[in-house]
Motif scaffolding. Structure first.
Motif, PDB file in Angstrom:
ATOM      1  N   ASP A 167      -3.789  11.257  -6.251  1.00  0.00           N
ATOM      2  CA  ASP A 167      -5.288  11.056  -6.898  1.00  0.00           C
ATOM      3  C   ASP A 167      -5.577   9.817  -5.993  1.00  0.00           C
ATOM      4  O   ASP A 167      -4.758   8.780  -6.396  1.00  0.00           O
ATOM      5  CB  ASP A 167      -5.071  10.936  -8.286  1.00  0.00           C
ATOM      6  CG  ASP A 167      -6.332  10.516  -8.902  1.00  0.00           C
ATOM      7  OD1 ASP A 167      -7.486  10.294  -8.234  1.00  0.00           O
ATOM      8  OD2 ASP A 167      -6.657  10.717 -10.075  1.00  0.00           O
ATOM      9  N   PRO A 168      -6.704   9.644  -5.615  1.00  0.00           N
ATOM     10  CA  PRO A 168      -7.253   8.423  -4.823  1.00  0.00           C
ATOM     11  C   PRO A 168      -6.903   7.162  -5.505  1.00  0.00           C
ATOM     12  O   PRO A 168      -6.847   6.036  -5.391  1.00  0.00           O
ATOM     13  CB  PRO A 168      -8.473   8.834  -4.358  1.00  0.00           C
ATOM     14  CG  PRO A 168      -8.591  10.162  -4.234  1.00  0.00           C
ATOM     15  CD  PRO A 168      -7.650  10.739  -5.193  1.00  0.00           C
ATOM     16  N   ALA A 169      -7.212   7.433  -7.081  1.00  0.00           N
ATOM     17  CA  ALA A 169      -7.266   6.329  -8.178  1.00  0.00           C
ATOM     18  C   ALA A 169      -6.058   5.673  -8.223  1.00  0.00           C
ATOM     19  O   ALA A 169      -5.817   4.553  -8.879  1.00  0.00           O
ATOM     20  CB  ALA A 169      -7.996   6.842  -9.346  1.00  0.00           C
ATOM     21  N   ARG A 170      -5.127   6.496  -7.669  1.00  0.00           N
ATOM     22  CA  ARG A 170      -3.522   6.155  -7.969  1.00  0.00           C
ATOM     23  C   ARG A 170      -2.958   5.690  -6.561  1.00  0.00           C
ATOM     24  O   ARG A 170      -1.571   5.292  -6.659  1.00  0.00           O
ATOM     25  CB  ARG A 170      -2.850   7.091  -8.633  1.00  0.00           C
ATOM     26  CG  ARG A 170      -3.088   7.456 -10.184  1.00  0.00           C
ATOM     27  CD  ARG A 170      -2.529   8.832 -10.379  1.00  0.00           C
ATOM     28  NE  ARG A 170      -1.191   8.933 -10.516  1.00  0.00           N
ATOM     29  CZ  ARG A 170      -0.373  10.112 -11.081  1.00  0.00           C
ATOM     30  NH1 ARG A 170      -0.985  10.989 -11.492  1.00  0.00           N
ATOM     31  NH2 ARG A 170       0.871   9.963 -11.003  1.00  0.00           N
ATOM     32  N   ILE A 171      -3.780   5.588  -5.748  1.00  0.00           N
ATOM     33  CA  ILE A 171      -3.286   5.112  -4.195  1.00  0.00           C
ATOM     34  C   ILE A 171      -3.791   3.430  -4.082  1.00  0.00           C
ATOM     35  O   ILE A 171      -4.807   3.147  -4.332  1.00  0.00           O
ATOM     36  CB  ILE A 171      -3.970   5.867  -3.189  1.00  0.00           C
ATOM     37  CG1 ILE A 171      -3.262   7.354  -3.433  1.00  0.00           C
ATOM     38  CG2 ILE A 171      -3.521   5.263  -1.829  1.00  0.00           C
ATOM     39  CD1 ILE A 171      -3.965   8.141  -2.246  1.00  0.00           C
ATOM     40  N   ALA A 287       6.423  15.024  -5.504  1.00  0.00           N
ATOM     41  CA  ALA A 287       5.828  16.177  -6.010  1.00  0.00           C
ATOM     42  C   ALA A 287       6.634  16.557  -7.305  1.00  0.00           C
ATOM     43  O   ALA A 287       6.180  17.145  -8.102  1.00  0.00           O
ATOM     44  CB  ALA A 287       5.559  17.154  -4.948  1.00  0.00           C
ATOM     45  N   LEU A 288       8.051  16.523  -7.393  1.00  0.00           N
ATOM     46  CA  LEU A 288       8.881  16.779  -8.527  1.00  0.00           C
ATOM     47  C   LEU A 288       8.643  16.111  -9.800  1.00  0.00           C
ATOM     48  O   LEU A 288       8.708  16.523 -10.922  1.00  0.00           O
ATOM     49  CB  LEU A 288      10.313  16.692  -8.085  1.00  0.00           C
ATOM     50  CG  LEU A 288      10.858  17.443  -6.808  1.00  0.00           C
ATOM     51  CD1 LEU A 288      12.062  17.206  -6.556  1.00  0.00           C
ATOM     52  CD2 LEU A 288      10.490  18.849  -7.206  1.00  0.00           C
ATOM     53  N   ALA A 289       8.144  14.867  -9.610  1.00  0.00           N
ATOM     54  CA  ALA A 289       7.996  13.838 -10.688  1.00  0.00           C
ATOM     55  C   ALA A 289       6.923  12.862 -10.572  1.00  0.00           C
ATOM     56  O   ALA A 289       7.191  11.480 -10.483  1.00  0.00           O
ATOM     57  CB  ALA A 289       9.280  13.468 -11.211  1.00  0.00           C
ATOM     58  N   PRO A 290       5.769  13.141 -10.417  1.00  0.00           N
ATOM     59  CA  PRO A 290       4.779  12.218  -9.943  1.00  0.00           C
ATOM     60  C   PRO A 290       4.617  10.858 -10.816  1.00  0.00           C
ATOM     61  O   PRO A 290       4.206   9.918 -10.608  1.00  0.00           O
ATOM     62  CB  PRO A 290       3.146  12.985  -9.826  1.00  0.00           C
ATOM     63  CG  PRO A 290       3.552  14.043 -10.748  1.00  0.00           C
ATOM     64  CD  PRO A 290       4.985  14.416 -10.434  1.00  0.00           C
ATOM     65  N   VAL A 313       1.448   5.435  -3.556  1.00  0.00           N
ATOM     66  CA  VAL A 313       1.360   6.464  -4.571  1.00  0.00           C
ATOM     67  C   VAL A 313       1.777   6.375  -5.821  1.00  0.00           C
ATOM     68  O   VAL A 313       3.046   6.484  -5.750  1.00  0.00           O
ATOM     69  CB  VAL A 313       1.048   8.192  -3.859  1.00  0.00           C
ATOM     70  CG1 VAL A 313       0.506   8.990  -5.149  1.00  0.00           C
ATOM     71  CG2 VAL A 313       0.413   8.052  -2.932  1.00  0.00           C
ATOM     72  N   LEU A 314       1.006   5.886  -6.858  1.00  0.00           N
ATOM     73  CA  LEU A 314       1.775   5.452  -8.094  1.00  0.00           C
ATOM     74  C   LEU A 314       1.669   6.257  -9.321  1.00  0.00           C
ATOM     75  O   LEU A 314       0.779   7.050  -9.509  1.00  0.00           O
ATOM     76  CB  LEU A 314       1.034   4.075  -8.376  1.00  0.00           C
ATOM     77  CG  LEU A 314       1.077   2.854  -7.527  1.00  0.00           C
ATOM     78  CD1 LEU A 314       0.010   1.821  -7.730  1.00  0.00           C
ATOM     79  CD2 LEU A 314       2.591   2.225  -7.297  1.00  0.00           C
ATOM     80  N   VAL A 319      -0.124   1.383 -12.216  1.00  0.00           N
ATOM     81  CA  VAL A 319      -1.264   1.317 -11.384  1.00  0.00           C
ATOM     82  C   VAL A 319      -1.837  -0.167 -11.651  1.00  0.00           C
ATOM     83  O   VAL A 319      -1.712  -0.856 -10.592  1.00  0.00           O
ATOM     84  CB  VAL A 319      -2.351   2.277 -11.721  1.00  0.00           C
ATOM     85  CG1 VAL A 319      -3.720   1.723 -10.907  1.00  0.00           C
ATOM     86  CG2 VAL A 319      -1.993   3.717 -10.952  1.00  0.00           C
ATOM     87  N   ASP A 320      -2.087  -0.560 -12.800  1.00  0.00           N
ATOM     88  CA  ASP A 320      -2.449  -1.741 -13.050  1.00  0.00           C
ATOM     89  C   ASP A 320      -1.520  -2.907 -12.802  1.00  0.00           C
ATOM     90  O   ASP A 320      -2.058  -4.092 -12.177  1.00  0.00           O
ATOM     91  CB  ASP A 320      -3.159  -1.951 -14.567  1.00  0.00           C
ATOM     92  CG  ASP A 320      -4.398  -1.249 -14.848  1.00  0.00           C
ATOM     93  OD1 ASP A 320      -5.061  -0.854 -13.951  1.00  0.00           O
ATOM     94  OD2 ASP A 320      -4.549  -0.640 -16.168  1.00  0.00           O
TER      95      ASP A 320
END
Length: 453
Positions: A167-171, A287-290, A313-314, A319-320
């Motif tokens: 998700d771009p918000a998590r990059i 992809a197994l555990a984002p 990618v978090l 993220v914060d």
């Protein structure tokens, strides 16, 4: 009325109006003697300097004439006035920094791409498009987590090429993996994690950077199936599952699954995932555990380390904390470079470049593997920019001396080990240019012959 704008050069002179014409001449003379006005350099025009200093142009003209007569300035009809060499004192040369090691002619260091493969024409074309169409805000301080354009582009690219759920918000965009290690070490500290495990062996620079943030660093052994997950007890771990660095093995499917079930925060360093030669690339562990895996990638191997472009990618929960750690680190890649990379990816130029590099590096690896003596069997899969050649402890101990004799830069494995020592060479076939690779390979074979003897 608005002040007249001067298009000449900005200069600093130790002069105030009260010092008059003689004081101005002394100030210019001193600037030349000190080397602040370099021999051969153009000086401000008489009109511009008079305007900047708030004096009559005739005053500056007389000063320049006097200094020309003294040999400090050189004037010529129809040409700008320049500093002459006669009046300038030579600057003291900086003391050269003593090099720890003499420069080697041949380079087979691991973790380095061929700089000659950098796609200058493609990068230039993308940069031009960005400059033609970008908003003026691009030249400001930018977004804290990186360009939204690049994050959206990476979201699609990583999902397509590496199977990452992004998700771009998590990059978050960072300045390479070394910067990421510092950011993550601090971010994990902020959420109460104070110990990080690394594969043993692994590149010690990244361990040192994480340790510098206050993290306790421990090692977990690696075998032919990757990290021994049964020996992992730390709350956070850094792994290279697609192509273990430096051994070169791939983490087995059952260990990948087990790792994601340990409860640890996992940092997946996908440092060369674009370069798999024997079959389709192994998909990302993320992809197994984002929500447990931090996926880390960079443009260092595909483009150039000097770009200092990387991404994380978090999991949502980090993220914060990572953005806060990024802000306190004081570093962020150029927004213009971020947009240029986004353009390369979106136009397909990046994929085409990676494919060209893949063909070149595969050719080099095949050539290297075929040239090795039969008793030296490289470990790991056909991937990346390096391979490991196992050696005995006694043979590895001779490498620095023998390699120096053949002017070859190459790394050994034991300095990367933390517990039980492994021994061998880590041969980086990406570091040399295409034309120099043959010479570097010959130097390596000569080193191996001496070690064999």
């Amino acid at each position: 009325m608005a002040d007249e704008w001067s298009s000449s050069l900005d200069v600093h002179l130790d002069w105030t109006p009260g010092l008059g014409r003689k004081g101005l001449a002394k100030a210019v003379r001193q600037a030349i003697r000190d080397g602040r006005w370099r021999p051969g350099s153009v000086v401000p025009s008489t009109r511009a300097l008079a305007h900047d200093l708030g004096v009559a142009r005739g005053t500056v003209t007389r000063v320049y004439s006097d200094l020309a007569a003294e040999g400090y300035l050189q004037t010529s009809q129809g040409a700008p006035t320049r500093v002459a060499t006669a009046g300038a004192q030579p600057l003291t040369q900086p003391r050269p920094i003593a090099s720890r090691e003499p420069a080697m002619r041949w380079n087979l260091m691991a973790g380095r791409p061929d700089a000659a493969l950098f796609p200058r024409d493609i990068w230039l074309a993308s940069t031009k498009r960005v400059l033609q169409h970008t908003h003026n805000e691009t030249f400001g301080y930018g977004e804290p987590r990186g360009s939204s354009v690049l994050r959206a582009t990476l979201s699609a690219y990583l999902g397509r090429s590496r199977g990452v759920l992004a998700d771009p918000a998590r990059i978050v965009i960072c300045s390479g993996f070394a910067h990421a290690m510092t950011i993550l070490g601090n971010a994990l500290q902020s959420v109460g994690i104070q110990e990080m495990a690394f594969e043993d062996p692994s590149f010690n620079r990244f361990r040192d950077l994480a340790g510098a943030t206050g993290q306790k660093i421990v090692g977990v052994p690696v075998d032919g199936n990757g990290m021994r997950i049964s020996e992992l007890t730390s709350p956070a771990v850094v792994v290279t599952p697609a192509h273990q660095s430096p051994i070169g093995v791939t983490m087995s499917p059952d260990r990948r699954a087990t790792l994601t079930q340990t409860g640890a925060v996992i940092v997946e360093d996908d440092y060369d995932g674009e370069f798999r030669y024997d079959r389709q690339q192994v998909g990302a562990l993320q992809a197994l555990a984002p929500e447990r895996v931090i996926y880390a990638g960079t443009a260092s191997k595909t483009l150039a380390p000097s770009l200092r472009l990387g991404w994380l990618v978090l999991p949502r929960s980090l993220v914060d904390p990572v953005i806060a750690a990024l802000a306190t680190s004081g570093a962020q890649p150029s927004l213009l470079d971020q947009l240029t990379l986004a353009d390369m990816i979106s136009t397909g130029a990046y994929d085409r470049h990676v494919r060209r590099c893949r063909i070149e590096y595969r050719s080099r690896r095949d050539r290297l593997a075929a040239a090795l003596p039969q008793h030296l069997i490289p470990q790991g899969i056909s991937a990346g920019l390096h391979l490991m050649v196992p050696l005995s402890e006694a043979a590895e101990a001779q490498v620095p001396t023998v390699a120096r004799r053949h002017s070859l830069a190459v790394a050994t494995v034991s300095p990367m080990s933390m517990g039980e020592k492994r021994h061998g060479l880590v041969v980086g076939y990406g570091a040399s240019s295409k034309n120099a690779f043959g010479g570097a390979l010959d130097a390596l074979l000569n080193v191996l012959r001496e070690l064999q003897d």
